[in-house]
Write an enzyme that holds these catalytic residues in place. Structure first.
Site, mmCIF file in Angstrom:
data_model
loop_
_atom_site.group_PDB
_atom_site.id
_atom_site.type_symbol
_atom_site.label_atom_id
_atom_site.label_comp_id
_atom_site.label_asym_id
_atom_site.label_seq_id
_atom_site.Cartn_x
_atom_site.Cartn_y
_atom_site.Cartn_z
ATOM 1 N N SER A 143 0.697 -1.185 -0.096
ATOM 2 C CA SER A 143 -0.053 -0.057 -0.076
ATOM 3 C C SER A 143 0.790 1.144 0.013
ATOM 4 O O SER A 143 2.093 1.067 0.556
ATOM 5 C CB SER A 143 -0.987 -0.098 1.216
ATOM 6 O OG SER A 143 -1.447 1.374 1.467
ATOM 7 N N TYR A 156 -1.634 -1.231 10.493
ATOM 8 C CA TYR A 156 -1.673 -1.432 9.120
ATOM 9 C C TYR A 156 -0.607 -0.858 8.504
ATOM 10 O O TYR A 156 0.065 -1.433 7.341
ATOM 11 C CB TYR A 156 -3.078 -1.222 8.620
ATOM 12 C CG TYR A 156 -3.239 -0.839 7.204
ATOM 13 C CD1 TYR A 156 -3.660 -2.029 6.474
ATOM 14 C CD2 TYR A 156 -2.843 0.078 6.295
ATOM 15 C CE1 TYR A 156 -4.192 -2.337 5.357
ATOM 16 C CE2 TYR A 156 -3.299 -0.025 4.839
ATOM 17 C CZ TYR A 156 -3.730 -1.420 4.424
ATOM 18 O OH TYR A 156 -3.973 -1.427 2.865
HETATM 19 N N1 LIG Z 1 -8.809 -0.466 -0.458
HETATM 20 C C1 LIG Z 1 -7.521 0.347 -0.536
HETATM 21 O O1 LIG Z 1 -7.890 1.517 -0.548
HETATM 22 C C2 LIG Z 1 -6.301 -0.278 -0.537
HETATM 23 C C3 LIG Z 1 -5.287 0.583 -0.979
HETATM 24 C C4 LIG Z 1 -3.792 0.080 -0.744
HETATM 25 C C5 LIG Z 1 -3.964 -1.435 -0.514
HETATM 26 N N2 LIG Z 1 -4.833 -2.115 -0.634
HETATM 27 C C6 LIG Z 1 -4.793 -3.406 -0.104
HETATM 28 O O2 LIG Z 1 -5.180 -4.344 -1.108
HETATM 29 C C7 LIG Z 1 -5.574 -5.670 -0.640
HETATM 30 C C8 LIG Z 1 -7.038 -6.195 -0.844
HETATM 31 O O3 LIG Z 1 -7.792 -5.234 -0.221
HETATM 32 P P1 LIG Z 1 -9.272 -4.573 -0.663
HETATM 33 O O4 LIG Z 1 -9.196 -3.164 -0.733
HETATM 34 O O5 LIG Z 1 -9.520 -5.115 -2.019
HETATM 35 O O6 LIG Z 1 -10.328 -4.992 0.397
HETATM 36 P P2 LIG Z 1 -11.436 -6.088 0.501
HETATM 37 O O7 LIG Z 1 -12.355 -6.053 -0.354
HETATM 38 O O8 LIG Z 1 -11.859 -6.111 2.013
HETATM 39 O O9 LIG Z 1 -10.646 -7.449 0.187
HETATM 40 C C9 LIG Z 1 -9.850 -8.088 1.138
HETATM 41 C C10 LIG Z 1 -9.920 -9.530 0.982
HETATM 42 O O10 LIG Z 1 -9.374 -10.476 1.971
HETATM 43 C C11 LIG Z 1 -9.956 -11.226 2.402
HETATM 44 N N3 LIG Z 1 -9.304 -11.549 3.753
HETATM 45 C C12 LIG Z 1 -9.333 -10.651 4.821
HETATM 46 N N4 LIG Z 1 -8.885 -11.379 5.995
HETATM 47 C C13 LIG Z 1 -8.547 -12.692 5.367
HETATM 48 C C14 LIG Z 1 -8.106 -13.804 6.143
HETATM 49 N N5 LIG Z 1 -7.926 -13.775 7.660
HETATM 50 N N6 LIG Z 1 -8.101 -15.198 5.636
HETATM 51 C C15 LIG Z 1 -8.523 -15.058 4.108
HETATM 52 N N7 LIG Z 1 -9.095 -14.090 3.693
HETATM 53 C C16 LIG Z 1 -9.009 -12.884 4.138
HETATM 54 C C17 LIG Z 1 -11.542 -10.577 2.713
HETATM 55 O O11 LIG Z 1 -12.470 -11.946 2.513
HETATM 56 P P3 LIG Z 1 -12.827 -12.447 3.892
HETATM 57 O O12 LIG Z 1 -13.337 -11.296 5.008
HETATM 58 O O13 LIG Z 1 -14.212 -13.284 3.318
HETATM 59 O O14 LIG Z 1 -11.972 -13.365 4.433
HETATM 60 C C18 LIG Z 1 -11.630 -9.981 1.222
HETATM 61 O O15 LIG Z 1 -12.141 -10.781 0.370
HETATM 62 C C19 LIG Z 1 -5.328 -5.595 1.054
HETATM 63 O O16 LIG Z 1 -3.947 -6.203 1.113
HETATM 64 C C20 LIG Z 1 -5.226 -4.063 1.379
HETATM 65 O O17 LIG Z 1 -4.320 -3.779 2.455
HETATM 66 C C21 LIG Z 1 -6.115 -1.772 -0.338
#
Ligand SMILES: NC(=O)c1ccc[n+]([C@@H]2O[C@H](COP(=O)([O-])OP(=O)(O)OC[C@H]3O[C@@H](n4cnc5c(N)ncnc54)[C@H](OP(=O)(O)O)[C@@H]3O)[C@@H](O)[C@H]2O)c1
Length: 251
Positions: A143, A156
């Site tokens: 990130s 985080y």
């Molecule tokens: N959104 C942003 O602004 C942003 C910016 C920079 C980086 N990121 C990174 O991008 C990645 C994806 O995030 P996103 O924004 O797409 O959010 P998201 O829609 O919440 O996706 C996260 C996914 O991870 C799964 N997950 C969470 N904890 C887990 C666990 N203990 N075991 C297995 N699966 C798990 C969740 O599914 P379940 O809850 O069903 O397990 C969900 O499908 C993350 O690493 C995040 O830090 C996001």
């Protein structure tokens, strides 16, 4: 030894692939002719993803648990032995106020387990397996907050900084193997579930699809640290520039 990672005809494991960036990556990889396996904790989200993307496979798994991580590796190596790309995408983000002492820290899931320990353990499990492939890669989703922290998300931001450091070391350790290590550095993404999203779209925010498109472009062009949108500048900023960005985003 290193050849460019092809973007089709792979088998890809995407952790957290049922929603947000992970699902956008699943869509993109599928559209390019790759086999995709996703994992996550919520059965309903895995089923919804499978309904939207026929042909993908799903494994229910909580990557916070070491036993589940071992199960995931065992199932992938037995059921999808051709897997050659591992996308460490799953993550959570929590507001934690340290002025409350232990109260906020302990009242929910552990970001260090999910955002860092899991990626380290999965790398140790998968690297020997991936080293046997003709072409392979580990793709870590960090990130922009790993480069400039947002203090309301202190743990985080720290896990993402650590994942950046780990990716550099792993890439160097694997430099004489066929396993490449990529790091995806997204900015704020407005259409995921991370912050209880979708959040309001802002000038600097991107969609999960834009992140997936940039990721595949980066892989195709052998760009190992893939800064996307506003995060590109954060990735290469000097200490002075990062301090200025820090002041502008932390009030
Ligand atoms: N959104 C942003 O602004 C942003 C910016 C920079 C980086 N990121 C990174 O991008 C990645 C994806 O995030 P996103 O924004 O797409 O959010 P998201 O829609 O919440 O996706 C996260 C996914 O991870 C799964 N997950 C969470 N904890 C887990 C666990 N203990 N075991 C297995 N699966 C798990 C969740 O599914 P379940 O809850 O069903 O397990 C969900 O499908 C993350 O690493 C995040 O830090 C996001």
């Amino acid at each position: 030894m290193w050849t460019t990672v092809r973007i089709s005809n792979n088998t890809v494991l995407i952790t957290g692939g049922a929603t947000g960036i992970g699902f956008a990556l699943a869509e993109k990889f599928t559209s390019l002719g790759n086999k995709v396996v996703i994992c996550g904790r919520r059965e309903n989200k895995l089923s919804e993803a499978k309904a939207k993307l026929p042909g993908i496979e799903a494994i229910r798994c909580n990557i916070a648990n070491s036993g589940d991580r071992e199960m995931l590796y065992d199932r992938i190596s037995a059921e999808f032995p051709e897997t050659n790309l591992l996308v460490n995408n799953a993550g959570i983000q929590r507001r934690i106020d340290f002025t409350k002492g232990m109260e906020d820290l302990l009242n929910n899931e552990d970001e260090i387990d999910i955002n860092l320990k899991a990626q380290v353990h999965l790398s140790a499990l998968f690297v020997p397996f991936l080293m046997k492939k003709e072409s392979a890669a580990i793709i870590n989703v960090s990130s922009g907050l790993g480069f400039v922290p947002l203090s309301m998300f202190p743990v985080y931001s720290a896990t993402k900084a650590a994942l950046h450091s780990f990716s550099i070391s792993l890439r160097h350790q694997l430099r004489n193997t066929r396993v490449k290590v990529f790091e995806i550095v997204p900015p704020t993404v407005h259409d995921t579930e991370l912050k209880g999203n979708p959040i309001e779209k802002a000038d600097w925010s991107l969609s999960a699809k834009e992140v997936a498109d940039a990721t595949l472009n980066g892989i195709e062009s052998d760009s190992y640290e893939i800064g996307i949108g506003a995060s590109s500048a954060w990735l290469s900023a000097s200490k002075d520039e990062r301090d200025k960005i820090f002041s502008s985003i932390n009030h």
